[in-house]
Design an enzyme around this catalytic site. Structure first.
Site, PDB file in Angstrom:
ATOM      1  N   PRO A 165      41.379  47.037  50.497  1.00  0.00           N
ATOM      2  CA  PRO A 165      39.899  47.534  50.038  1.00  0.00           C
ATOM      3  C   PRO A 165      39.148  46.307  49.538  1.00  0.00           C
ATOM      4  CG  PRO A 165      40.818  49.685  49.434  1.00  0.00           C
ATOM      5  CD  PRO A 165      41.858  48.499  49.568  1.00  0.00           C
ATOM      6  N   GLU A 166      38.522  45.554  50.461  1.00  0.00           N
ATOM      7  CA  GLU A 166      37.689  44.445  49.940  1.00  0.00           C
ATOM      8  C   GLU A 166      36.401  44.435  50.400  1.00  0.00           C
ATOM      9  OE1 GLU A 166      39.901  40.808  49.792  1.00  0.00           O
ATOM     10  OE2 GLU A 166      41.668  41.695  49.700  1.00  0.00           O
ATOM     11  N   LYS A 209      32.327  45.242  45.984  1.00  0.00           N
ATOM     12  CA  LYS A 209      33.236  46.296  46.307  1.00  0.00           C
ATOM     13  C   LYS A 209      32.816  47.719  45.841  1.00  0.00           C
ATOM     14  CE  LYS A 209      36.876  43.933  44.550  1.00  0.00           C
ATOM     15  NZ  LYS A 209      38.199  43.581  44.663  1.00  0.00           N
ATOM     16  N   ASN A 254      42.057  40.291  46.526  1.00  0.00           N
ATOM     17  CA  ASN A 254      43.123  39.481  46.535  1.00  0.00           C
ATOM     18  C   ASN A 254      43.524  39.131  47.870  1.00  0.00           C
ATOM     19  OD1 ASN A 254      44.936  38.486  44.965  1.00  0.00           O
ATOM     20  ND2 ASN A 254      46.212  39.887  44.906  1.00  0.00           N
ATOM     21  N   ARG A 308      46.269  41.454  41.290  1.00  0.00           N
ATOM     22  CA  ARG A 308      46.173  40.041  41.112  1.00  0.00           C
ATOM     23  C   ARG A 308      47.182  39.013  41.768  1.00  0.00           C
ATOM     24  NH1 ARG A 308      42.442  38.728  38.041  1.00  0.00           N
ATOM     25  NH2 ARG A 308      40.987  40.518  37.452  1.00  0.00           N
TER      26      ARG A 308
END
Ligand SMILES: [Zn+2]
Length: 264
Positions: free
Chosen positions: A2-3, A51, A169, A251
């Protein structure tokens, strides 16, 4: 993952399923909202900010509330027809159910589920930098915010939603590969920061309206990214092995050591 684009798509799913409809019931399965009943509220608007998801509700007495949620890594909203089987995720992951006469919205594994007066939305999203998919997208402001901390590694700065909102990411890794930038380059030494910001916006915008996230132009399974999720696989540009850092999945960095060499 989910971005910004996935969240934008989710806001649209909720808009198509709920907007302008009156809630006939709600069922919150998180302790701090367990006693809330939103029956009678009308869904005025569904939108994304970076987001974050915001569902704006209005009561018959014109009381305005915003239901905030965040998908993080694994959250999702699904909209079903009344009586349809809920197939999205296991039932124990359900955090909220919103019912209207024509649809049922089910929120799975949501984070930061909060209900606040709409006037207080800035407390939830006011810290965000320019939204890559927002109507008020401002690339110059995003560049200004990124450049304000010139010693910071660029991979970290791109994920900081206070700089620009929407990159997670996957897009971080792909964007750095496409620009040939070593992920730990200090922001102040990145050549053409405006070019990077512009490309980032284009990558997210290209995936709006579909659930497959692709940065390569291909929607075929296994061909949708250059480096993300491709540890030890051959680079599509130089054939060398893709590298990956260890640690926190939110990350983790994938990069091509040959195409993105450390500046000397
Ligand atoms: Zn390469």
């Amino acid at each position: 993952m989910p971005e910004g684009d996935t969240v934008w798509n989710t806001a649209k799913v909720l808009r198509d399923g709920l907007e302008d409809a009156e809630l006939t019931g709600s069922d919150f399965r998180v302790p701090h909202l367990a006693t809330v009943d939103l029956a009678g509220y009308r869904v005025a608007e569904s939108l994304s900010r970076g987001k974050h998801l915001l569902l704006r509700l209005v009561s018959p007495e014109h009381r305005e509330l915003t239901l905030h949620s965040h998908l993080r890594m694994e959250g999702a909203w699904r909209v079903y027809a009344p009586g349809e089987r809920w197939t999205g995720r296991p039932a124990h992951l359900i955090r909220v159910v919103l019912r209207t006469a024509k649809s049922v919205a089910v929120g799975y594994h949501l984070h930061d589920l909060r209900l606040v007066p709409t006037a207080r939305e800035p407390e939830l999203v006011g810290h965000l930098g320019p939204d890559l998919l927002g109507p008020d997208w401002d690339p110059e402001e995003a560049v200004r915010r990124l450049a304000a901390d010139p010693a910071r590694p660029v991979a970290e700065a791109l994920l900081d939603q206070r700089n620009l909102a929407g990159i997670g990411n996957l897009y971080k890794c792909e964007l750095l590969f496409l620009r040939g930038v070593w992920p730990w380059t200090p922001v102040g030494e990145v050549p053409d920061l405006p070019g990077m910001v512009t490309l980032g916006q284009r990558l997210l915008a290209a995936n709006r309206g579909r659930w497959t996230q692709s940065t390569t132009g291909s929607l075929h399974r296994g061909e949708t990214s250059y480096v993300y999720g491709r540890r030890a696989q051959p680079c599509r540009r130089c054939n060398g092995p893709i590298a990956k850092t260890d640690g926190d999945a939110e990350r983790i960095t994938y990069w091509c050591p040959r195409c993105q060499p450390q500046p000397t």
